[in-house]
Scaffold this active site. Structure first.
Site, mmCIF file in Angstrom:
data_model
loop_
_atom_site.group_PDB
_atom_site.id
_atom_site.type_symbol
_atom_site.label_atom_id
_atom_site.label_comp_id
_atom_site.label_asym_id
_atom_site.label_seq_id
_atom_site.Cartn_x
_atom_site.Cartn_y
_atom_site.Cartn_z
ATOM 1 N N ASP A 1 0.651 -1.284 -0.106
ATOM 2 C CA ASP A 1 -0.082 0.074 -0.030
ATOM 3 C C ASP A 1 0.968 1.321 0.034
ATOM 4 O OD1 ASP A 1 -2.353 2.177 0.851
ATOM 5 O OD2 ASP A 1 -3.255 0.089 0.814
ATOM 6 N N ALA B 1 -10.416 -7.038 -9.335
ATOM 7 C CA ALA B 1 -11.556 -6.730 -9.067
ATOM 8 C C ALA B 1 -12.012 -5.586 -8.620
ATOM 9 C CB ALA B 1 -12.143 -7.872 -8.101
ATOM 10 N N SER B 2 -10.858 -4.413 -8.918
ATOM 11 C CA SER B 2 -10.889 -3.040 -8.749
ATOM 12 C C SER B 2 -11.465 -2.172 -9.681
ATOM 13 C CB SER B 2 -9.296 -2.813 -8.188
ATOM 14 O OG SER B 2 -8.623 -2.833 -9.331
ATOM 15 N N ASP C 1 -12.864 -8.955 -13.124
ATOM 16 C CA ASP C 1 -14.235 -8.598 -13.022
ATOM 17 C C ASP C 1 -14.556 -7.230 -13.400
ATOM 18 O OD1 ASP C 1 -16.952 -9.216 -11.875
ATOM 19 O OD2 ASP C 1 -16.253 -7.646 -10.392
ATOM 20 N N GLU D 1 -16.981 -0.924 -20.205
ATOM 21 C CA GLU D 1 -17.929 -1.832 -19.964
ATOM 22 C C GLU D 1 -19.616 -1.572 -20.733
ATOM 23 O OE1 GLU D 1 -18.188 -2.250 -15.568
ATOM 24 O OE2 GLU D 1 -15.948 -2.744 -15.791
ATOM 25 N N HIS E 1 -18.472 -7.558 -13.636
ATOM 26 C CA HIS E 1 -18.491 -6.589 -12.553
ATOM 27 C C HIS E 1 -19.342 -6.903 -11.450
ATOM 28 C CE1 HIS E 1 -17.229 -1.838 -11.979
ATOM 29 N NE2 HIS E 1 -17.491 -2.647 -10.832
ATOM 30 N N GLY F 1 -19.574 -6.930 -6.056
ATOM 31 C CA GLY F 1 -20.341 -6.268 -4.968
ATOM 32 C C GLY F 1 -21.903 -6.927 -5.376
#
Length: 468
Positions: free
Chosen positions: A228, A285-286, A311, A316, A346, A349
């Site tokens: 990070d 997946a970000s 994802d 898109e 995507h 979530g």
């Protein structure tokens, strides 16, 4: 005062309301919990002081992209006029619709550009029922007094669980075996199929999703390292590494959980893929701009990258259908031809639990903002709140003044408010925009229009709202 109204957008009297019973604490329910969805419910909460009940029937809300029913129920329970669509709208239709609404709720597909927002003459607030807000021109919105809320934490668990499932699926080549069986082929093999126990997971971005994923993967016997841009406390036995290169050289699985900013565009390209271990796996997946997909295609074809799960994508489709093709992304057919590659639309979530939690979190934030002006949790305005007005406080007015952040404005505002008793006041700034809230007592009905017009006449004014 017997009539309760708002004076606000374009100088018109607009009715607004609040019938939810919310706590007085500015932080008690504004943030999603780290734990499971079961704790995110509007039932059985401690009730705070009842807010003054404003009328609501004139507030118009447009919800797009199949926003969860939990949000619709919260907003409709206030008496707002709610118009709902299951998909996003083409830009010309969006421009037509947005002209008349006070609130718009979107997910990730609707683009609220400066061009679109320029037509939104009555818009008070935007609700992003998702994590990201990059689909909204936040700077333009702030400079025109439009607050933006999102739900940064509510789908963290859903994304983390998806990534765990993809790690196992890639390690065992389950996607390919399943497709072969669907095609009638029996192919029982163990070559290059692995347990994940004892393998090293490299997490890029150790935020709410990355840290949850760290705990889940350690429970399955994986070693966890993370990178990070800021030092962060590790959970469990995870260890932070100093550079991205250091992580890529050690990890068997690399998973990305970073925002879409200039610094993360093509964060994983040909150079970084070459730094990864031979036969390692990549999961994104970000955001779609984080991975250079043509470079990933070449790395997988060469065998250096053993598998990948994507994802998110640079472009898109705006709606469900047969749209994921070369017309959308020029490398589409090449990508789909690869083995041991998981492609999902995507859906990180997209669980019932996450969408319901997001609907509750953003829906309640919108109600608080519309009815009392609280900006706690707002992504593009200073965070300001005051204790709610109560039924016992008659002849009180709440003034909300969004203005350019420059010297002398508070002196001018307080000069206008000075003929009344200012019970409480709070102001804060964020960049070029400042947000002031003040509760004034002993205000006669005839004074309200004068207060509003005096504030509107100030050259620093961005937006004025008077709740009473």
């Amino acid at each position: 005062m017997t009539d309760t109204q708002q004076i606000g957008v374009n100088g018109l009297a607009r009715s607004i309301s609040h019938t939810l019973s919310l706590p007085n604490s500015p932080t008690s329910t504004f943030h999603s919990p780290v734990g499971s969805y079961s704790s995110r419910t509007t039932l059985n909460r401690p009730s705070g002081k009842q807010l003054k009940p404003f009328n609501t029937q004139d507030i118009k809300i447009l919800l797009l992209e199949n926003v969860n029913i939990a949000a619709r129920e919260i907003l409709e329970s206030q008496g707002y006029q709610v118009e709902f669509y299951k998909s996003s709208l083409p830009e010309d239709q969006l421009v037509e619709k947005i002209r008349d609404v006070h609130v718009i709720g979107i997910r990730s597909k609707t683009k609220l550009s400066a061009k679109v927002l320029h037509e939104a003459k009555n818009l008070l607030v935007i609700g992003c029922f998702c994590i990201g807000t990059n689909q909204v021109d936040l700077e333009y919105a702030a400079k025109h007094g439009i607050s933006v809320f999102n739900s940064p934490f509510s789908n963290s668990r859903s994304v983390a669980e998806l990534v765990i499932s993809e790690i196992i699926t890639l390690a065992r080549q389950l996607g390919d075996r399943s497709m072969e069986m669907h095609n009638g082929t029996w192919n029982k093999v163990s070559a290059k199929c692995w347990e994940i126990r004892g393998k090293t997971l490299g997490i890029v971005g150790y935020g709410h999703i990355g840290s949850q994923l760290s705990v889940l993967s350690e429970a399955m016997g994986m070693k966890v390292i993370y990178y990070d841009v800021v030092p962060l406390m590790a959970l469990g036995t995870a260890k932070q590494v100093p550079t991205l290169k250091n992580l890529l050289e050690q990890a068997d699985f690399v998973t990305l959980h970073v925002p879409e900013i200039d610094e993360t565009k093509d964060m994983i390209g040909a150079e970084q893929l070459a730094q990864m271990k031979q036969g390692s796996y990549l999961i994104n997946a970000s955001r779609g701009s984080v991975v250079d997909i043509p470079a990933l295609i070449e790395s997988m074809r060469s065998g250096r990258t053993a598998g990948a799960a994507l994802d998110v994508y640079p472009s898109e489709p705006a709606a469900n259908g047969d749209y994921f093709n070369d017309a959308l992304n020029s490398w589409g057919n090449d990508l789909r031809s690869l083995k041991n590659l998981i492609l999902t639309p995507h859906i990180g979530g997209s669980t019932e639990e996450a969408q319901s939690a997001i609907g509750i979190e953003v829906g309640e934030a919108l109600v608080r903002y519309i009815n009392s002006g609280s900006t706690i949790g707002c992504v593009n305005m200073p965070e300001v709140t005051l204790r709610s007005l109560t039924l016992a406080e008659e002849n009180h007015v709440r003034v909300i003044f969004i203005h350019s952040n420059r010297p002398g404005v508070l002196r001018q505002v307080n000069s206008i408010l000075g003929d009344h008793n200012v019970d409480k006041q709070m102001s804060d700034s964020r960049g070029d925009v400042a947000y002031l809230m003040a509760d004034i007592s002993d205000v006669n009905t005839g004074d309200i229009r004068s207060l509003y017009e005096s504030l509107e006449a100030l050259s620093s004014k961005i937006m004025t709202r008077v709740l009473y």
